[in-house]
Motif scaffolding. Structure first.
Motif, mmCIF file in Angstrom:
data_model
loop_
_atom_site.group_PDB
_atom_site.id
_atom_site.type_symbol
_atom_site.label_atom_id
_atom_site.label_comp_id
_atom_site.label_asym_id
_atom_site.label_seq_id
_atom_site.Cartn_x
_atom_site.Cartn_y
_atom_site.Cartn_z
ATOM 1 N N ARG A 31 0.755 -1.093 0.042
ATOM 2 C CA ARG A 31 -0.162 0.090 -0.010
ATOM 3 C C ARG A 31 0.815 1.210 0.162
ATOM 4 O O ARG A 31 0.659 2.228 -0.818
ATOM 5 C CB ARG A 31 -0.848 -0.154 1.392
ATOM 6 C CG ARG A 31 -1.901 1.313 1.255
ATOM 7 C CD ARG A 31 -2.702 1.292 0.165
ATOM 8 N NE ARG A 31 -3.795 2.578 0.316
ATOM 9 C CZ ARG A 31 -4.656 2.683 0.916
ATOM 10 N NH1 ARG A 31 -5.377 1.696 1.474
ATOM 11 N NH2 ARG A 31 -5.463 3.788 0.909
ATOM 12 N N ILE A 32 2.011 1.244 0.704
ATOM 13 C CA ILE A 32 2.868 2.392 0.856
ATOM 14 C C ILE A 32 3.532 2.583 -0.625
ATOM 15 O O ILE A 32 3.501 3.650 -1.239
ATOM 16 C CB ILE A 32 3.692 2.198 1.929
ATOM 17 C CG1 ILE A 32 3.231 2.126 3.181
ATOM 18 C CG2 ILE A 32 4.950 3.253 1.678
ATOM 19 C CD1 ILE A 32 3.938 1.653 4.372
ATOM 20 N N LEU A 33 4.018 1.451 -1.286
ATOM 21 C CA LEU A 33 4.683 1.701 -2.467
ATOM 22 C C LEU A 33 3.429 2.238 -3.545
ATOM 23 O O LEU A 33 3.700 3.052 -4.353
ATOM 24 C CB LEU A 33 5.112 0.301 -3.019
ATOM 25 C CG LEU A 33 6.193 -0.595 -2.268
ATOM 26 C CD1 LEU A 33 6.522 -1.732 -2.717
ATOM 27 C CD2 LEU A 33 7.368 0.515 -2.550
ATOM 28 N N TRP A 34 2.423 1.675 -3.252
ATOM 29 C CA TRP A 34 1.147 2.369 -4.394
ATOM 30 C C TRP A 34 0.960 3.542 -3.946
ATOM 31 O O TRP A 34 0.775 4.492 -5.053
ATOM 32 C CB TRP A 34 0.006 1.656 -3.975
ATOM 33 C CG TRP A 34 -1.145 2.028 -4.804
ATOM 34 C CD1 TRP A 34 -2.189 2.757 -4.251
ATOM 35 C CD2 TRP A 34 -1.608 1.491 -6.161
ATOM 36 N NE1 TRP A 34 -3.226 3.071 -5.388
ATOM 37 C CE2 TRP A 34 -2.832 2.265 -6.362
ATOM 38 C CE3 TRP A 34 -0.897 0.838 -7.002
ATOM 39 C CZ2 TRP A 34 -3.344 2.156 -7.699
ATOM 40 C CZ3 TRP A 34 -1.671 0.652 -8.296
ATOM 41 C CH2 TRP A 34 -2.751 1.433 -8.702
ATOM 42 N N ALA A 45 0.520 12.909 5.454
ATOM 43 C CA ALA A 45 -0.597 12.794 4.113
ATOM 44 C C ALA A 45 -0.315 11.334 3.644
ATOM 45 O O ALA A 45 -1.325 10.741 3.229
ATOM 46 C CB ALA A 45 0.088 13.747 2.879
ATOM 47 N N LEU A 46 0.769 10.569 3.695
ATOM 48 C CA LEU A 46 1.219 9.230 3.441
ATOM 49 C C LEU A 46 0.022 8.533 4.558
ATOM 50 O O LEU A 46 -0.537 7.433 4.114
ATOM 51 C CB LEU A 46 2.465 8.954 3.465
ATOM 52 C CG LEU A 46 2.703 6.958 3.268
ATOM 53 C CD1 LEU A 46 1.900 7.062 1.880
ATOM 54 C CD2 LEU A 46 4.178 7.293 3.112
ATOM 55 N N GLN A 47 0.390 8.772 5.633
ATOM 56 C CA GLN A 47 -0.675 8.329 6.774
ATOM 57 C C GLN A 47 -2.199 8.240 6.491
ATOM 58 O O GLN A 47 -2.865 7.321 6.703
ATOM 59 C CB GLN A 47 -0.300 8.647 8.037
ATOM 60 C CG GLN A 47 -0.940 7.968 9.210
ATOM 61 C CD GLN A 47 -0.669 8.391 10.767
ATOM 62 O OE1 GLN A 47 -0.233 9.576 10.590
ATOM 63 N NE2 GLN A 47 -1.129 7.887 11.609
ATOM 64 N N VAL A 57 3.409 1.793 12.741
ATOM 65 C CA VAL A 57 3.905 0.701 11.687
ATOM 66 C C VAL A 57 4.468 1.619 10.418
ATOM 67 O O VAL A 57 5.340 1.315 9.796
ATOM 68 C CB VAL A 57 2.528 0.075 11.356
ATOM 69 C CG1 VAL A 57 2.721 -0.737 10.304
ATOM 70 C CG2 VAL A 57 2.321 -0.690 12.572
ATOM 71 N N LEU A 58 3.918 2.811 10.249
ATOM 72 C CA LEU A 58 4.260 3.452 9.006
ATOM 73 C C LEU A 58 5.776 3.825 9.048
ATOM 74 O O LEU A 58 6.418 3.787 8.167
ATOM 75 C CB LEU A 58 3.507 4.619 8.728
ATOM 76 C CG LEU A 58 3.890 5.757 7.519
ATOM 77 C CD1 LEU A 58 3.775 4.996 6.258
ATOM 78 C CD2 LEU A 58 2.985 6.860 7.460
ATOM 79 N N ASN A 59 6.125 4.328 10.013
ATOM 80 C CA ASN A 59 7.468 4.714 10.485
ATOM 81 C C ASN A 59 8.632 3.525 10.235
ATOM 82 O O ASN A 59 9.410 3.456 9.574
ATOM 83 C CB ASN A 59 7.780 5.371 11.849
ATOM 84 C CG ASN A 59 9.063 5.880 11.811
ATOM 85 O OD1 ASN A 59 9.512 6.680 11.026
ATOM 86 N ND2 ASN A 59 9.767 5.600 12.969
ATOM 87 N N THR A 60 8.005 2.353 10.825
ATOM 88 C CA THR A 60 8.856 1.082 10.565
ATOM 89 C C THR A 60 8.847 0.728 8.968
ATOM 90 O O THR A 60 10.040 0.261 8.663
ATOM 91 C CB THR A 60 8.169 0.035 11.398
ATOM 92 O OG1 THR A 60 8.206 0.409 12.874
ATOM 93 C CG2 THR A 60 8.857 -1.340 11.457
ATOM 94 N N ARG A 61 7.593 0.541 8.465
ATOM 95 C CA ARG A 61 7.698 0.443 7.214
ATOM 96 C C ARG A 61 8.620 1.294 6.184
ATOM 97 O O ARG A 61 9.512 0.770 5.373
ATOM 98 C CB ARG A 61 6.447 0.129 6.494
ATOM 99 C CG ARG A 61 5.671 -1.062 7.017
ATOM 100 C CD ARG A 61 6.294 -2.462 6.820
ATOM 101 N NE ARG A 61 5.290 -3.545 7.483
ATOM 102 C CZ ARG A 61 5.805 -3.826 8.779
ATOM 103 N NH1 ARG A 61 7.048 -3.462 9.071
ATOM 104 N NH2 ARG A 61 5.114 -4.566 9.385
ATOM 105 N N VAL A 71 12.858 3.451 -1.014
ATOM 106 C CA VAL A 71 12.326 4.749 -0.823
ATOM 107 C C VAL A 71 13.278 5.498 -0.275
ATOM 108 O O VAL A 71 14.273 5.343 0.529
ATOM 109 C CB VAL A 71 11.002 4.463 0.335
ATOM 110 C CG1 VAL A 71 10.738 5.717 0.837
ATOM 111 C CG2 VAL A 71 9.823 3.891 -0.234
ATOM 112 N N GLU A 72 13.277 6.810 -0.333
ATOM 113 C CA GLU A 72 13.978 8.021 0.006
ATOM 114 C C GLU A 72 13.473 9.034 0.280
ATOM 115 O O GLU A 72 11.893 9.111 -0.188
ATOM 116 C CB GLU A 72 15.078 8.211 -0.975
ATOM 117 C CG GLU A 72 14.466 9.154 -2.058
ATOM 118 C CD GLU A 72 15.685 9.117 -3.296
ATOM 119 O OE1 GLU A 72 16.661 8.915 -3.156
ATOM 120 O OE2 GLU A 72 15.173 9.545 -4.358
#
Length: 110
Positions: A31-34, A45-47, A57-61, A71-72
């Motif tokens: 989902r993050i990649l998408w 915004a991503l969250q 979890v977002l920070n971990t991923r 990702v950068e």
């Protein structure tokens, strides 16, 4: 850290495909990649785009994806896909095409 050549879940050999599947199989990774495929996105915004994804979890991923070189962060601290990350996204496109055909077939047989 998930890296080719190191043991991962399901494989002690660390074969590149197994490392990739381990990383991509983690909750929220795809989902993050998408969400990043359209360009840079800030953390909040991503969250929001990911719905009920916790900041932890977002920070971990994101950390795992940064360590993997997928990702950068840009100068404004927004997250974006690296060239390797864009290659990965493109490599997943045939899977999306297959999934769409599968969904159509499932709808026809219902």
């Amino acid at each position: 850290m998930v890296r080719p050549g190191k043991p991962v879940r399901g494989s002690t050999t660390g074969r590149p495909i197994m490392a990739a599947l381990d990383l991509l199989g983690r909750r929220w990774t795809l989902r993050i990649l998408w969400e990043l495929q359209g360009g840079p996105v800030g953390f909040r915004a991503l969250q929001q785009r990911c719905g009920d994804l916790s900041p932890t979890v977002l920070n971990t991923r994101l950390g795992e994806l940064r360590e993997a070189g997928i990702v950068e962060q840009d100068d404004s601290k927004a997250h974006q896909l690296t060239p390797l990350g864009r290659d990965l996204y493109e490599a997943l496109s045939p899977l999306q095409t297959w999934a769409n055909r599968w969904a159509e077939q499932a709808a026809e047989s219902s």
